[in-house]
Scaffold this motif. Structure first.
Motif, mmCIF file in Angstrom:
data_model
loop_
_atom_site.group_PDB
_atom_site.id
_atom_site.type_symbol
_atom_site.label_atom_id
_atom_site.label_comp_id
_atom_site.label_asym_id
_atom_site.label_seq_id
_atom_site.Cartn_x
_atom_site.Cartn_y
_atom_site.Cartn_z
ATOM 1 N N ASN A 165 0.767 -1.070 0.085
ATOM 2 C CA ASN A 165 0.265 -0.042 0.068
ATOM 3 C C ASN A 165 0.834 1.381 -0.106
ATOM 4 O OD1 ASN A 165 -2.995 -0.684 0.245
ATOM 5 N ND2 ASN A 165 -2.009 -2.258 1.478
ATOM 6 N N ILE A 166 1.892 1.162 0.760
ATOM 7 C CA ILE A 166 3.064 2.415 0.604
ATOM 8 C C ILE A 166 3.363 2.525 -0.570
ATOM 9 C CG2 ILE A 166 5.166 3.170 1.289
ATOM 10 C CD1 ILE A 166 4.451 1.783 4.090
ATOM 11 N N GLY A 167 3.840 1.538 -1.433
ATOM 12 C CA GLY A 167 4.119 1.670 -2.951
ATOM 13 C C GLY A 167 3.168 1.802 -3.776
ATOM 14 N N GLU A 168 2.077 1.673 -3.577
ATOM 15 C CA GLU A 168 0.877 1.974 -4.515
ATOM 16 C C GLU A 168 0.565 3.606 -4.508
ATOM 17 O OE1 GLU A 168 -1.790 1.876 -7.246
ATOM 18 O OE2 GLU A 168 -0.648 -0.146 -6.690
ATOM 19 N N ILE A 169 0.543 4.026 -3.186
ATOM 20 C CA ILE A 169 0.506 5.535 -2.781
ATOM 21 C C ILE A 169 1.714 6.231 -3.617
ATOM 22 C CG2 ILE A 169 0.329 7.141 -1.290
ATOM 23 C CD1 ILE A 169 -1.046 5.193 0.674
ATOM 24 N N GLU A 170 2.733 5.785 -3.316
ATOM 25 C CA GLU A 170 3.788 6.403 -3.879
ATOM 26 C C GLU A 170 4.014 6.523 -5.358
ATOM 27 O OE1 GLU A 170 8.722 6.508 -3.336
ATOM 28 O OE2 GLU A 170 7.696 4.667 -3.046
ATOM 29 N N GLU A 171 3.559 5.370 -6.033
ATOM 30 C CA GLU A 171 3.331 5.249 -7.345
ATOM 31 C C GLU A 171 2.415 6.209 -8.089
ATOM 32 O OE1 GLU A 171 2.661 1.956 -11.021
ATOM 33 O OE2 GLU A 171 3.125 1.507 -8.942
ATOM 34 N N LEU B 224 0.916 8.946 -6.821
ATOM 35 C CA LEU B 224 1.042 10.492 -6.611
ATOM 36 C C LEU B 224 2.483 10.993 -6.794
ATOM 37 C CD1 LEU B 224 -0.840 10.843 -2.988
ATOM 38 C CD2 LEU B 224 -1.827 11.062 -5.235
ATOM 39 N N PHE B 225 3.481 10.361 -6.798
ATOM 40 C CA PHE B 225 4.591 10.978 -6.907
ATOM 41 C C PHE B 225 5.589 10.656 -7.788
ATOM 42 C CE2 PHE B 225 3.384 10.752 -2.345
ATOM 43 C CZ PHE B 225 2.727 12.166 -2.355
ATOM 44 N N GLY B 226 5.629 8.969 -8.126
ATOM 45 C CA GLY B 226 6.391 8.152 -8.872
ATOM 46 C C GLY B 226 7.606 7.867 -8.046
ATOM 47 N N GLY B 227 8.656 7.070 -8.806
ATOM 48 C CA GLY B 227 9.641 6.634 -8.157
ATOM 49 C C GLY B 227 9.749 5.510 -7.084
ATOM 50 N N ASN B 228 10.523 5.345 -6.244
ATOM 51 C CA ASN B 228 10.508 4.201 -5.183
ATOM 52 C C ASN B 228 11.208 4.559 -4.080
ATOM 53 O OD1 ASN B 228 13.086 3.987 -6.296
ATOM 54 N ND2 ASN B 228 13.195 2.046 -6.682
ATOM 55 N N MET B 229 11.349 5.735 -3.663
ATOM 56 C CA MET B 229 12.027 6.319 -2.311
ATOM 57 C C MET B 229 11.441 5.549 -1.151
ATOM 58 S SD MET B 229 12.790 10.176 -1.134
ATOM 59 C CE MET B 229 11.240 10.388 -1.115
ATOM 60 N N TYR B 230 9.988 5.402 -1.067
ATOM 61 C CA TYR B 230 9.569 4.945 0.494
ATOM 62 C C TYR B 230 9.692 3.376 0.205
ATOM 63 C CZ TYR B 230 7.848 9.379 1.660
ATOM 64 O OH TYR B 230 7.596 10.754 2.189
ATOM 65 N N ARG B 231 9.645 2.799 -0.777
ATOM 66 C CA ARG B 231 9.936 1.340 -1.022
ATOM 67 C C ARG B 231 11.206 1.033 -0.445
ATOM 68 N NH1 ARG B 231 6.391 -2.043 -3.733
ATOM 69 N NH2 ARG B 231 4.787 -1.162 -5.005
ATOM 70 N N ARG B 232 12.014 2.021 -0.723
ATOM 71 C CA ARG B 232 13.589 1.652 -0.363
ATOM 72 C C ARG B 232 13.624 1.677 1.311
ATOM 73 N NH1 ARG B 232 15.037 4.933 -4.620
ATOM 74 N NH2 ARG B 232 16.113 6.518 -3.107
#
Length: 694
Positions: A159-165, A167-175
């Motif tokens: 769910n963190i990755g879905e929100i990041e993708e 709204l913002f793109g990238g994978n900073m929070y997944r990392r």
């Protein structure tokens, strides 16, 4: 990511594996999830407008939030004090997102369990809330076994990755999630995050309970009003039905009486005729006269009685009609009174709206008046840069590792000015280098210059490389640029998605337009995905060699009105990206402007200085973690050159001057800022390190 996280290797860490799982989940909720909700809040409410939106919804939020400490965080004394998202915990962030931000709810509603496959923003936030509740269910024992831990961790990560993708793109929070999964935890850190998570859980449960009671009272009040309205409608309908039945009954009775009376008259008439026919024939004439008189008399009496009966019927009908009109007047009066009461409530609402609007206008004016005040700056150190007399550009790796370039040299120095590694030859007076999200140097390197025939003549072709230097000093070519008459001046590595943004100018003439290109792909196969050159009225097409297509006469393409299409750039010599909204910000020396486009290349605005500025000559440009723009620029006043660093918001609105110095003392060409609001300012052969008290 492995199946289970590695145990902490810290010697003092003595928790069991199940207890460490619980601590990791507490840390994930308190740090990564809270930071993500803050970023969502800044997406829907700009930080500068947060105070205004909270005041606009003050009544609703105070009815929901009963905890005095949480109320004081949102509405501190004195009134109108600023509020920052980083000061709010997950409880308050969830409450504001749910009740203020008006986030669309296509399927999942706030406070409900999302359906499988629903990846809307509300559904993802609610799943984080549900997983947080599952974690809190283990707080009495402080342990979570590996199977439950892995299920909860994967759910939160998805769910963190879905929100990041979205709204913002990238994978900073997944990392960040992966780093937290495999990092070591000390006992003190584990206990600290568990205590903070338990406080957050109690606070959020209290807010949800208060919100449920508040909306329950509202719904009960509305249901009561609807029941009263339905009851009044039923009473009026019943009254009208009873009146109609009474009138029908009276009409039927009147008809029955008239019919009976006529039958009696006919029977009397037949009886009289029979008696008269039995009289003596000798008295026929006399009797006939008498009968006529009697008949006339009877007819007159009958007529009189019929007239009286008709008058009585008319009177009764008039009486019933009058009573019905009175009832209708009463109904009309009741409707009028209700309408007047509603109009009064609407006038009160309009008055309150006017008062709130006036108050907000005054508050906005006070904020505008304060924009001219300087932000407090604290000089923390000065770094002397050896062998460079004209610092042109700075890229920060860490506070103790800075890449600094002059007109012919690029080198890395530490916080004391000591050179690290071997300097590089680097002929670039602009922003010719950048640091990737991994901390690697990416820079423009001149390769060679060749002549080749074209259309029967010779034409120059410039070849440049975009190189990457890793931490061990090895250099790898990423891109080879071979564009006719174009030279790369500046470069920026996106910290959102890893793209490279490169600004080009004409090799020989400043009068020719410049361009900005976005490169994307692997290190061995990077391709142009966007060529930004025109404003929003249209983009030009390029031929197979990347040149501008001209018409048959060799002129630049014209629009439908016969005007030359407006070029965005003339000489882009510094470039950066806004990490908040993805805008591309270019400092254009020949255009004397900051040119800002969105991530797709659509032109947003040009900033050409303040009305009080005599001239505006922009140089270095960067953005901070709040999305604000810092630009270094020069200005001529009465024969003296002044150098400034101005602070703008992400929409190009001027906020304040951070520096204003004369040329004899301060010659600022470049600067940069890190995530801790530390500004590195280059002038002559030094770098001043100042802290922005934000």
């Amino acid at each position: 990511m492995s199946d289970v996280p590695g145990s902490s290797s810290a010697p003092s860490f003595s928790l069991t594996k199940a207890a460490e799982n619980y601590c990791r989940l507490c840390q994930l909720i308190v740090t990564v999830c809270s930071d993500l909700l803050r970023l969502i809040l800044s997406r829907y409410i700009e930080p500068a407008n947060l105070r205004q939106e909270l005041d606009k919804n003050k009544g609703k939020l105070q009815n929901i939030i009963k905890n005095n400490e949480q109320r004081q965080l949102l509405y501190p004394a004195p009134a109108g004090s600023s509020v920052k998202a980083q000061d709010l915990d997950l409880t308050l962030l969830y409450t504001i997102l749910r009740n203020v931000c008006n986030i669309p709810q296509p399927q999942c509603k706030w406070g409900k369990t999302p359906q499988n496959g629903d990846v809307s923003l509300v559904a993802c936030i609610e799943r984080i809330r549900i997983q947080r509740n599952l974690i809190s269910g283990h707080r009495s024992i402080g342990k979570i076994e590996d199977p439950d831990f892995l299920n909860i961790w994967q759910e939160l990560k998805d769910n963190i990755g879905e929100i990041e993708e979205q709204l913002f793109g990238g994978n900073m929070y997944r990392r960040r999630v992966d780093e937290l999964f495999s990092c070591d935890l000390s006992k003190s850190e584990a206990q600290e995050y568990v205590e903070e998570f338990q406080c957050l859980r109690d606070s959020l449960d209290d807010v949800q309970s208060q919100a449920s009671r508040y909306f329950g009272k509202k719904k009960a009040h509305l249901d009561k009003i609807e029941e009263r309205q339905a009851s009044l409608t039923m009473e009026i309908q019943g009254f009208n039905a009873r009146k109609r039945a009474r009138l029908d009954e009276l009409e039927q009775h009147q008809t029955s009486v008239a019919t009976n009376f006529i039958d009696e008259l006919r029977e009397t008439e037949r009886h009289i005729l029979q008696v008269l026919q039995g009289r003596y024939t000798g008295f026929e004439n006399h009797t006939t006269d008498k009968l006529r008189e009697t008949e006339e008399h009877i007819l007159n009496q009958l007529k009189a009685r019929m007239d009286g009966f008709e008058q009585q019927q008319t009177s009764m009908s008039t009486d019933f009609i009058a009573r019905l009109e009175i009832l209708q007047q009463q109904q009309t009066t009741l409707a009028t009174n209700l309408t007047e009461q509603l109009d009064g409530l609407q006038r009160q609402q309009t008055t309150m709206t006017t008062i709130l609007t006036d108050g907000l206008s005054k508050l906005e004016k006070r904020l505008e008046d304060k924009k001219s005040l300087f932000f407090p700056l604290v000089l923390t150190s000065t770094i002397s840069v050896p062998d460079i007399n004209d610092v042109c550009h700075i890229s920060v790796v860490t506070p103790d590792k800075l890449w600094v370039s002059g007109s012919s040299r690029l080198q890395q120095v530490d916080g004391n000015g000591h050179v690290l590694g071997t300097p590089l030859d680097h002929s670039n007076h602009s922003g010719g280098h950048t640091v990737s999200v991994e901390g690697y140097l990416i820079f423009i390197a001149w390769s060679n210059r060749v002549e080749r025939p074209e259309n029967g003549g010779a034409r120059d072709q410039s070849i440049f490389n975009i190189n990457k230097m890793t931490s061990d000093g090895s250099i790898t070519p990423l891109i080879q640029l071979a564009l006719h008459d174009l030279i790369p001046r500046c470069i920026h590595s996106s910290h959102i998605n890893g793209d490279l943004l490169i600004g080009f100018s004409h090799f020989y003439s400043y009068d020719h337009p410049g361009r900005v290109m976005r490169y994307k792909g692997t290190e061995r196969n990077r391709a142009i995905i966007k060529d930004i050159e025109l404003d929003e009225e249209g983009e030009i097409e390029l031929d197979e060699e990347g040149k501008i297509e001209l018409d048959e006469e060799g002129k630049i393409e014209l629009d439908e009105e016969g005007k030359e299409r407006q070029r965005l750039y003339k000489y882009p010599h510094y470039i950066t990206e806004n990490k908040i909204n993805g805008d591309i910000v270019v400092s254009d020396q020949r255009k004397c402007a900051l040119v800002v486009v969105d991530r797709s290349g659509r032109h947003r605005f040009d900033y050409t200085g303040q009305p009080t500025d005599k001239t505006f000559n922009p140089w270095g440009v960067c953005t901070d973690v709040l999305g604000r723009i810092l630009v270094a620029h020069g200005e001529g006043k009465r024969g003296t050159i002044y150098h400034h660093i101005s602070l703008l918001d992400q929409n190009g609105h001027f906020l304040t001057r951070l520096f204003e110095e004369q040329k004899d003392y301060f010659t600022c060409l470049c600067h940069c800022v890190d995530d801790k609001y530390t500004i590195y300012v280059g002038f002559k052969n030094k770098i001043k390190v100042v802290q922005l008290d934000n």
